[in-house]
Write a protein that holds these residues in place. Structure first.
Motif, PDB file in Angstrom:
ATOM      1  N   LYS A  66      33.359  31.659  70.999  1.00 49.14           N
ATOM      2  CA  LYS A  66      32.248  31.838  70.065  1.00 49.14           C
ATOM      3  C   LYS A  66      32.539  33.020  69.150  1.00 49.14           C
ATOM      4  CE  LYS A  66      27.986  31.325  71.335  1.00 49.14           C
ATOM      5  NZ  LYS A  66      27.643  30.109  70.567  1.00 49.14           N
ATOM      6  N   ILE A  67      32.433  32.787  67.849  1.00 53.39           N
ATOM      7  CA  ILE A  67      32.727  33.808  66.849  1.00 53.39           C
ATOM      8  C   ILE A  67      31.505  34.018  65.960  1.00 53.39           C
ATOM      9  CG2 ILE A  67      34.175  34.459  64.890  1.00 53.39           C
ATOM     10  CD1 ILE A  67      36.419  32.814  66.058  1.00 53.39           C
ATOM     11  N   ALA A  68      31.077  35.259  65.837  1.00 50.78           N
ATOM     12  CA  ALA A  68      30.003  35.615  64.905  1.00 50.78           C
ATOM     13  C   ALA A  68      30.627  36.022  63.577  1.00 50.78           C
ATOM     14  CB  ALA A  68      29.158  36.754  65.459  1.00 50.78           C
ATOM     15  N   VAL A  69      30.057  35.550  62.482  1.00 59.04           N
ATOM     16  CA  VAL A  69      30.531  35.897  61.141  1.00 59.04           C
ATOM     17  C   VAL A  69      29.436  36.699  60.444  1.00 59.04           C
ATOM     18  CG1 VAL A  69      31.370  35.047  58.930  1.00 59.04           C
ATOM     19  CG2 VAL A  69      31.898  33.783  61.031  1.00 59.04           C
ATOM     20  N   ASP A  73      38.829  23.750  65.207  1.00 60.80           N
ATOM     21  CA  ASP A  73      38.665  23.161  66.538  1.00 60.80           C
ATOM     22  C   ASP A  73      38.905  24.211  67.613  1.00 60.80           C
ATOM     23  OD1 ASP A  73      38.168  20.726  65.375  1.00 60.80           O
ATOM     24  OD2 ASP A  73      40.202  19.945  65.658  1.00 60.80           O
ATOM     25  N   GLY A  74      38.014  24.216  68.613  1.00 62.45           N
ATOM     26  CA  GLY A  74      38.135  25.169  69.709  1.00 62.45           C
ATOM     27  C   GLY A  74      37.338  26.434  69.510  1.00 62.45           C
ATOM     28  N   TYR A  75      36.681  26.551  68.332  1.00 63.98           N
ATOM     29  CA  TYR A  75      35.875  27.737  68.031  1.00 63.98           C
ATOM     30  C   TYR A  75      34.501  27.314  67.504  1.00 63.98           C
ATOM     31  CZ  TYR A  75      40.478  29.966  68.117  1.00 63.98           C
ATOM     32  OH  TYR A  75      41.726  30.389  68.477  1.00 63.98           O
ATOM     33  N   GLU A  76      33.495  28.073  67.882  1.00 68.85           N
ATOM     34  CA  GLU A  76      32.143  27.860  67.368  1.00 68.85           C
ATOM     35  C   GLU A  76      31.743  29.084  66.555  1.00 68.85           C
ATOM     36  OE1 GLU A  76      27.558  27.354  69.056  1.00 68.85           O
ATOM     37  OE2 GLU A  76      29.269  26.996  70.383  1.00 68.85           O
ATOM     38  N   PHE A  77      31.390  28.856  65.290  1.00 72.09           N
ATOM     39  CA  PHE A  77      31.066  29.945  64.377  1.00 72.09           C
ATOM     40  C   PHE A  77      29.560  30.026  64.140  1.00 72.09           C
ATOM     41  CE2 PHE A  77      35.392  28.693  63.435  1.00 72.09           C
ATOM     42  CZ  PHE A  77      36.059  29.888  63.269  1.00 72.09           C
ATOM     43  N   ASP A  78      29.006  31.212  64.307  1.00 71.35           N
ATOM     44  CA  ASP A  78      27.598  31.483  63.989  1.00 71.35           C
ATOM     45  C   ASP A  78      27.541  32.522  62.880  1.00 71.35           C
ATOM     46  OD1 ASP A  78      26.699  29.742  65.941  1.00 71.35           O
ATOM     47  OD2 ASP A  78      26.349  31.313  67.433  1.00 71.35           O
ATOM     48  N   PHE A  79      26.690  32.284  61.882  1.00 76.91           N
ATOM     49  CA  PHE A  79      26.582  33.181  60.736  1.00 76.91           C
ATOM     50  C   PHE A  79      25.364  34.094  60.864  1.00 76.91           C
ATOM     51  CE2 PHE A  79      28.993  29.559  59.174  1.00 76.91           C
ATOM     52  CZ  PHE A  79      30.041  30.183  58.511  1.00 76.91           C
ATOM     53  N   PHE A  80      25.559  35.335  60.436  1.00 80.98           N
ATOM     54  CA  PHE A  80      24.477  36.320  60.316  1.00 80.98           C
ATOM     55  C   PHE A  80      24.575  36.906  58.916  1.00 80.98           C
ATOM     56  CE2 PHE A  80      25.409  35.878  64.765  1.00 80.98           C
ATOM     57  CZ  PHE A  80      24.161  35.873  65.372  1.00 80.98           C
ATOM     58  N   ILE A  81      23.456  36.923  58.209  1.00 81.39           N
ATOM     59  CA  ILE A  81      23.492  37.265  56.789  1.00 81.39           C
ATOM     60  C   ILE A  81      22.478  38.350  56.461  1.00 81.39           C
ATOM     61  CG2 ILE A  81      23.131  36.377  54.446  1.00 81.39           C
ATOM     62  CD1 ILE A  81      23.916  33.607  55.487  1.00 81.39           C
ATOM     63  N   GLN A 107      20.351  26.777  54.005  1.00 81.97           N
ATOM     64  CA  GLN A 107      20.854  25.408  53.945  1.00 81.97           C
ATOM     65  C   GLN A 107      22.371  25.367  54.050  1.00 81.97           C
ATOM     66  OE1 GLN A 107      19.290  23.221  50.559  1.00 81.97           O
ATOM     67  NE2 GLN A 107      17.221  23.981  50.914  1.00 81.97           N
ATOM     68  N   ILE A 108      23.037  26.323  53.435  1.00 83.45           N
ATOM     69  CA  ILE A 108      24.508  26.325  53.437  1.00 83.45           C
ATOM     70  C   ILE A 108      25.071  26.732  54.794  1.00 83.45           C
ATOM     71  CG2 ILE A 108      26.555  27.471  52.508  1.00 83.45           C
ATOM     72  CD1 ILE A 108      25.018  27.739  49.845  1.00 83.45           C
ATOM     73  N   TYR A 109      24.578  27.851  55.328  1.00 77.71           N
ATOM     74  CA  TYR A 109      25.226  28.461  56.492  1.00 77.71           C
ATOM     75  C   TYR A 109      24.489  28.219  57.808  1.00 77.71           C
ATOM     76  CZ  TYR A 109      27.804  31.057  52.914  1.00 77.71           C
ATOM     77  OH  TYR A 109      28.589  31.404  51.840  1.00 77.71           O
ATOM     78  N   LYS A 110      23.211  27.825  57.737  1.00 75.12           N
ATOM     79  CA  LYS A 110      22.404  27.659  58.956  1.00 75.12           C
ATOM     80  C   LYS A 110      22.536  28.893  59.860  1.00 75.12           C
ATOM     81  CE  LYS A 110      22.747  22.633  58.794  1.00 75.12           C
ATOM     82  NZ  LYS A 110      23.304  22.658  57.415  1.00 75.12           N
ATOM     83  N   PRO A 111      22.236  30.061  59.329  1.00 72.67           N
ATOM     84  CA  PRO A 111      22.487  31.321  60.058  1.00 72.67           C
ATOM     85  C   PRO A 111      21.570  31.492  61.265  1.00 72.67           C
ATOM     86  CG  PRO A 111      21.210  31.756  58.078  1.00 72.67           C
ATOM     87  CD  PRO A 111      21.595  30.303  58.016  1.00 72.67           C
ATOM     88  N   LYS A 112      22.068  32.213  62.241  1.00 71.38           N
ATOM     89  CA  LYS A 112      21.268  32.581  63.408  1.00 71.38           C
ATOM     90  C   LYS A 112      20.313  33.727  63.074  1.00 71.38           C
ATOM     91  CE  LYS A 112      23.295  29.626  66.116  1.00 71.38           C
ATOM     92  NZ  LYS A 112      22.570  28.420  66.605  1.00 71.38           N
ATOM     93  N   GLY A 113      20.623  34.470  62.019  1.00 76.18           N
ATOM     94  CA  GLY A 113      19.752  35.535  61.559  1.00 76.18           C
ATOM     95  C   GLY A 113      19.989  35.777  60.079  1.00 76.18           C
ATOM     96  N   ILE A 114      18.922  36.013  59.328  1.00 81.90           N
ATOM     97  CA  ILE A 114      19.073  36.247  57.889  1.00 81.90           C
ATOM     98  C   ILE A 114      17.973  37.169  57.388  1.00 81.90           C
ATOM     99  CG2 ILE A 114      17.794  34.123  57.364  1.00 81.90           C
ATOM    100  CD1 ILE A 114      19.490  33.910  54.782  1.00 81.90           C
ATOM    101  N   VAL A 115      18.363  38.120  56.543  1.00 84.67           N
ATOM    102  CA  VAL A 115      17.426  39.014  55.856  1.00 84.67           C
ATOM    103  C   VAL A 115      17.894  39.150  54.418  1.00 84.67           C
ATOM    104  CG1 VAL A 115      16.524  41.365  55.665  1.00 84.67           C
ATOM    105  CG2 VAL A 115      16.788  40.311  57.924  1.00 84.67           C
TER     106      VAL A 115
END
Length: 305
Positions: free
Chosen positions: A3-6, A29-37, A68-76
């Protein structure tokens, strides 16, 4: 699966031109990316650039577009010019400057800070408040998410919303990840001045979650302390034999000093990934990575980026 946070922070400049390169790069493949913005409604460039357009985004529309683009786990998203923390911090620094101002040989009062500081100056006199505040806030979103869900990301990548990534590099991603040792950070470039000052590329770097937190979770607060030390004279005004710096406050310098102060492990990884900050002067060009990068290199040759 790793799991990788961006962390995507800063101004959303030319988002329509760069977001596809983000989605392509942060997909493997093999990695899950979560975005925080963390982002700003207002956009501008440093005054040295020929490209100095200013734009203002509607807050709700920008949040909707980024979501809509990134489906972030957190955004401000905030208005930088109305951010009360930054406004009050600038006022406090100005008051501290008045307490410690000196007089030059012509009898004129001068601020002890290398850069002139004004509450009306949106760039805060080259102190990069917006960049460092956005980075700290973005890291806080990731940290709070981990705390709430009681886990830690395997890796965290710090990036920017205006970066344009090369699209034919996925075969190198596994090798890139495997280079990272526990509590180590990988930077695209690092530069040690002859006086011992360390500068590190601030646009993209990677490490495990603990290392990123150690560097970034209070980096804006740390930068304020550096400025206060300079104003009050606790930190001596060094002039580098290699250049014209006293105490530089660029993100590259703040990161470098932070690494040294905390004795953190950092390594250079120049060959991957390939990216550059997309500018307005790129918009009318053929959207080929090599040609766009060459345009960037020519336009900003010799400038701090």
């Amino acid at each position: 699966m790793k799991k990788i946070a961006v962390l995507l922070s800063g101004m959303p400049r030319n988002l329509d031109k760069v977001y596809k390169s983000h989605l392509n790069f942060f997909k493997k493949d093999g990695y899950e990316f979560d975005f925080f913005i963390h982002s700003w409604t207002d956009c501008w460039y440093k005054k040295q650039l020929k490209d100095n357009d200013e734009t203002e985004n509607d807050k709700d529309e920008l949040i909707s577009e980024l979501s809509q683009i990134y489906k972030p786990k957190g955004i401000v998203v905030e208005d930088q010019q109305k951010n009360q923390t930054i406004i009050e911090d600038k006022k406090s620094l100005l008051n501290l400057c008045r307490l410690h101002e000196t007089t030059n040989n012509k009898g004129k009062k001068i601020c002890p800070l290398r850069y002139p500081l004004s509450t009306k100056d949106k760039t805060a006199g080259g102190l990069h408040f917006g960049q460092l505040y956005s980075l700290q806030s973005c890291c806080r979103l990731k940290y709070d998410y981990e705390e709430y869900h009681e886990f830690k990301y395997d890796y965290v990548i710090k990036s920017r919303l205006d970066l344009f990534y090369r699209d034919d590099i996925h075969d190198q991603f596994d090798e890139y990840i495997n280079k990272i040792k526990p509590n180590q950070l990988l930077f695209k470039w690092m530069n040690i001045q002859c006086d011992g000052l360390l500068f590190c590329g601030d646009m993209h770097y990677i490490g495990n979650s603990e290392a990123i937190d150690k560097l970034c979770l209070d980096i804006y607060d740390y930068s304020l302390k550096r400025i206060c030390r300079e104003i009050s004279g606790v930190e001596s005004h060094r002039r580098s034999e290699c250049g014209n710096f006293n105490i530089p406050h660029t993100p590259e310098a703040v990161i470098g000093e932070r690494l040294l102060a905390k004795n953190m492990d950092a390594k250079l990884n120049m060959n991957f990934p390939n990216f550059f900050p997309y500018r307005h002067y790129h918009r009318d060009e053929q959207q080929d990575y090599s040609e766009l990068y060459e345009k960037y290199r020519v336009e900003e040759s010799g400038m701090w980026r």
